[in-house]
Design a protein around this motif. Structure first.
Motif, PDB file in Angstrom:
ATOM      1  N   UNK A 111       0.828  -1.209   0.000  1.00 32.46           N
ATOM      2  CA  UNK A 111       0.000   0.000   0.000  1.00 32.46           C
ATOM      3  C   UNK A 111       0.864   1.261   0.000  1.00 32.46           C
ATOM      4  N   UNK A 112       1.928   1.254   0.805  1.00 34.61           N
ATOM      5  CA  UNK A 112       2.860   2.393   0.780  1.00 34.61           C
ATOM      6  C   UNK A 112       3.525   2.514  -0.593  1.00 34.61           C
ATOM      7  N   UNK A 113       3.906   1.369  -1.144  1.00 34.63           N
ATOM      8  CA  UNK A 113       4.606   1.346  -2.428  1.00 34.63           C
ATOM      9  C   UNK A 113       3.711   1.869  -3.552  1.00 34.63           C
ATOM     10  N   UNK A 114       2.422   1.473  -3.524  1.00 32.31           N
ATOM     11  CA  UNK A 114       1.504   1.890  -4.588  1.00 32.31           C
ATOM     12  C   UNK A 114       0.825   3.218  -4.343  1.00 32.31           C
ATOM     13  N   UNK A 115       1.089   3.838  -3.200  1.00 31.14           N
ATOM     14  CA  UNK A 115       0.443   5.100  -2.835  1.00 31.14           C
ATOM     15  C   UNK A 115       0.589   6.219  -3.877  1.00 31.14           C
ATOM     16  N   UNK A 116       1.746   6.393  -4.522  1.00 33.42           N
ATOM     17  CA  UNK A 116       1.870   7.500  -5.496  1.00 33.42           C
ATOM     18  C   UNK A 116       0.876   7.412  -6.646  1.00 33.42           C
ATOM     19  N   UNK A 117       0.475   6.198  -7.038  1.00 34.75           N
ATOM     20  CA  UNK A 117      -0.402   6.057  -8.203  1.00 34.75           C
ATOM     21  C   UNK A 117      -1.696   6.852  -8.057  1.00 34.75           C
ATOM     22  N   UNK A 118      -2.479   6.679  -6.980  1.00 39.64           N
ATOM     23  CA  UNK A 118      -3.693   7.486  -6.852  1.00 39.64           C
ATOM     24  C   UNK A 118      -3.469   8.847  -6.213  1.00 39.64           C
ATOM     25  N   UNK A 119      -2.346   9.038  -5.539  1.00 36.58           N
ATOM     26  CA  UNK A 119      -2.154  10.257  -4.751  1.00 36.58           C
ATOM     27  C   UNK A 119      -1.434  11.370  -5.499  1.00 36.58           C
ATOM     28  N   UNK A 120      -0.422  11.030  -6.296  1.00 34.35           N
ATOM     29  CA  UNK A 120       0.329  12.069  -6.995  1.00 34.35           C
ATOM     30  C   UNK A 120      -0.546  12.904  -7.928  1.00 34.35           C
ATOM     31  N   UNK A 121      -1.472  12.299  -8.705  1.00 37.71           N
ATOM     32  CA  UNK A 121      -2.340  13.143  -9.549  1.00 37.71           C
ATOM     33  C   UNK A 121      -3.125  14.168  -8.731  1.00 37.71           C
ATOM     34  N   UNK A 147      -1.913   5.383 -12.531  1.00 34.88           N
ATOM     35  CA  UNK A 147      -3.073   6.227 -12.843  1.00 34.88           C
ATOM     36  C   UNK A 147      -2.688   7.378 -13.769  1.00 34.88           C
ATOM     37  N   UNK A 148      -1.494   7.934 -13.565  1.00 34.41           N
ATOM     38  CA  UNK A 148      -1.038   9.012 -14.442  1.00 34.41           C
ATOM     39  C   UNK A 148      -0.866   8.512 -15.871  1.00 34.41           C
ATOM     40  N   UNK A 149      -0.347   7.302 -16.022  1.00 33.10           N
ATOM     41  CA  UNK A 149      -0.142   6.725 -17.356  1.00 33.10           C
ATOM     42  C   UNK A 149      -1.473   6.508 -18.057  1.00 33.10           C
ATOM     43  N   UNK A 150      -2.433   5.899 -17.349  1.00 32.41           N
ATOM     44  CA  UNK A 150      -3.743   5.656 -17.955  1.00 32.41           C
ATOM     45  C   UNK A 150      -4.492   6.966 -18.218  1.00 32.41           C
ATOM     46  N   UNK A 151      -4.250   7.969 -17.396  1.00 31.42           N
ATOM     47  CA  UNK A 151      -4.886   9.268 -17.603  1.00 31.42           C
ATOM     48  C   UNK A 151      -4.376   9.923 -18.875  1.00 31.42           C
ATOM     49  N   UNK A 152      -3.044   9.852 -19.067  1.00 28.92           N
ATOM     50  CA  UNK A 152      -2.451  10.432 -20.269  1.00 28.92           C
ATOM     51  C   UNK A 152      -2.848   9.653 -21.516  1.00 28.92           C
ATOM     52  N   UNK A 153      -2.970   8.316 -21.385  1.00 22.76           N
ATOM     53  CA  UNK A 153      -3.311   7.486 -22.543  1.00 22.76           C
ATOM     54  C   UNK A 153      -4.733   7.751 -23.013  1.00 22.76           C
ATOM     55  N   UNK A 154      -5.649   7.965 -22.059  1.00 19.05           N
ATOM     56  CA  UNK A 154      -7.043   8.228 -22.413  1.00 19.05           C
ATOM     57  C   UNK A 154      -7.742   6.975 -22.922  1.00 19.05           C
ATOM     58  N   UNK A 155      -9.022   6.845 -22.580  1.00 19.36           N
ATOM     59  CA  UNK A 155      -9.793   5.679 -23.027  1.00 19.36           C
ATOM     60  C   UNK A 155     -11.261   5.928 -22.718  1.00 19.36           C
ATOM     61  N   UNK A 156     -12.101   4.953 -23.096  1.00 16.88           N
ATOM     62  CA  UNK A 156     -13.520   5.079 -22.834  1.00 16.88           C
ATOM     63  C   UNK A 156     -13.843   4.874 -21.356  1.00 16.88           C
ATOM     64  N   UNK A 157     -12.962   4.183 -20.645  1.00 15.29           N
ATOM     65  CA  UNK A 157     -13.177   3.983 -19.212  1.00 15.29           C
ATOM     66  C   UNK A 157     -12.269   4.938 -18.434  1.00 15.29           C
ATOM     67  N   UNK A 158     -12.618   5.190 -17.191  1.00 16.26           N
ATOM     68  CA  UNK A 158     -11.841   6.125 -16.382  1.00 16.26           C
ATOM     69  C   UNK A 158     -10.456   5.549 -16.083  1.00 16.26           C
ATOM     70  N   UNK A 159      -9.505   6.446 -15.857  1.00 10.81           N
ATOM     71  CA  UNK A 159      -8.151   5.979 -15.565  1.00 10.81           C
ATOM     72  C   UNK A 159      -8.094   5.268 -14.212  1.00 10.81           C
ATOM     73  N   UNK A 160      -8.992   5.625 -13.271  1.00 10.20           N
ATOM     74  CA  UNK A 160      -9.030   4.916 -11.989  1.00 10.20           C
ATOM     75  C   UNK A 160      -9.444   3.461 -12.196  1.00 10.20           C
ATOM     76  N   UNK A 161     -10.486   3.248 -12.989  1.00  6.93           N
ATOM     77  CA  UNK A 161     -10.957   1.886 -13.245  1.00  6.93           C
ATOM     78  C   UNK A 161      -9.928   1.093 -14.038  1.00  6.93           C
TER      79      UNK A 161
END
Length: 326
Positions: A35-45, A280-294
């Motif tokens: 959880x600490x290791x993956x924290x930047x993914x949802x938190x940095x954005x 999450x930042x990568x999926x956000x930049x890539x863009x898609x029909x589904x949300x980057x969180x999902x």
């Protein structure tokens, strides 16, 4: 009950309940690490948004992401001493305190510096946990389930990364950290009741305690054969303590070191760490029909599912084929 001759292991008919309990409660610290290791993914954005309550630059966010890796180096160096002085169990229990402190600091941080320190402290605990927990599991597990229990470390770590991405996607950074702080507390309250490793107890010249520990883990009263085998193994280790240079001076050790370096280098150079930090930042930049969180949750869910599949068959297929197939 059957006992084989020579150096073969005793075939146990007891119940391995305590082995599963100890592995599960011990790996709660690994979930916290993930959880600490993956924290930047949802938190940095969230921190990099213009309306963020804390002003964070892209460079500062990068340092924030990798800070646990720096702390883990320190933790890994320290734990080599603590596991033999304090024991495997106490070292694992000890990790719950910096993990908890890290989450509380993240929850109430008002500056980037506090987040740096919090992430670094969590990294130190990560270095402790990833040495002590696999060592403890390896020493308590029956050979026939050792692969399953040992690979549980990878499963729970990936689960921790997935969990923080789920929680962090829909809750604020403060609430996410407070919810996450419950994991090390749960680990402390549950793992404290588990027995110490019988191997460590024999190292500390406590044969009676080692026998009781082994009886609990094996679900058997008669553990004399295995206790004698462990006693011999401890004596051999005590009298044949290797040196760091032996890793390179002995031909067999050189080959082992080379294999480990190749496997770890292949894993790290694949970019998996960067993807975990910035999913999450990568999926956000890539863009898609589904949300980057999902999209992030789906990505780590697939990773978790495949890790669970490999863990369930590792004792039947062996370790080497799994490495070759990946």
């Amino acid at each position: 009950m059957k006992i084989t001759t020579g150096s073969s292991l005793k075939i146990h008919q007891g119940k391995p309940t305590y082995q599963y309990l100890a592995a599960f409660t011990g790996t709660l610290t690994i979930i916290t690490s993930g959880m600490h290791y993956g924290w930047p993914s949802p938190s940095l954005p969230k921190l990099l948004e213009q309306n963020s309550t804390m002003e964070v630059s892209t460079d500062e966010g990068s340092w924030m992401a990798v800070m646990p890796l720096l702390g883990a180096v320190i933790g890994a160096l320290i734990v080599g001493v603590t596991v033999d002085i304090l024991g495997r169990k106490r070292t694992i229990i000890l990790t719950t305190f910096p993990f908890f402190a890290g989450w509380i600091m993240v929850a109430y941080a008002k500056s980037v510096t506090v987040l740096y320190v919090a992430r670094f402290i969590a990294g130190v605990a990560d270095g402790w946990a990833f040495t002590a927990v696999p060592m403890y599991i390896g020493e308590i597990a029956d050979p026939k389930i050792r692969g399953l229990l040992g690979s549980g470390v990878s499963v729970t770590w990936i689960f921790g990364i997935l969990l923080i991405n789920v929680i962090g996607s829909y809750l604020s950074i403060t609430v996410t950290a407070l919810v996450s702080s419950l994991l090390p507390v749960l680990a402390l309250l549950t793992f404290v009741w588990m027995p110490e490793s019988p191997y460590y107890l024999l190292m500390r010249n406590q044969p009676k305690e080692a026998q009781r520990s082994l009886q609990k883990f094996r679900g058997l009263e008669d553990v004399d054969a295995e206790l004698n085998r462990l006693t011999v193994a401890v004596r051999q280790q005590t009298h044949n303590t290797g040196k760091f240079l032996d890793l390179f001076a002995v031909k067999g050790n050189r080959r082992a070191v080379l294999v480990i370096l190749i496997v770890r280098a292949g894993q790290q150079l694949s970019g998996t760490t960067a993807i975990t930090f910035y999913a999450q930042s990568i999926f956000k930049e890539a863009g898609d029909d589904i949300s980057f969180e999902l999209a992030t949750i789906i990505y780590f869910s697939v990773q978790l599912a495949m890790t669970m599949v490999c863990s369930s068959i590792v004792d039947r297929t062996g370790r080497r084929p799994r490495l070759l197939y990946q």
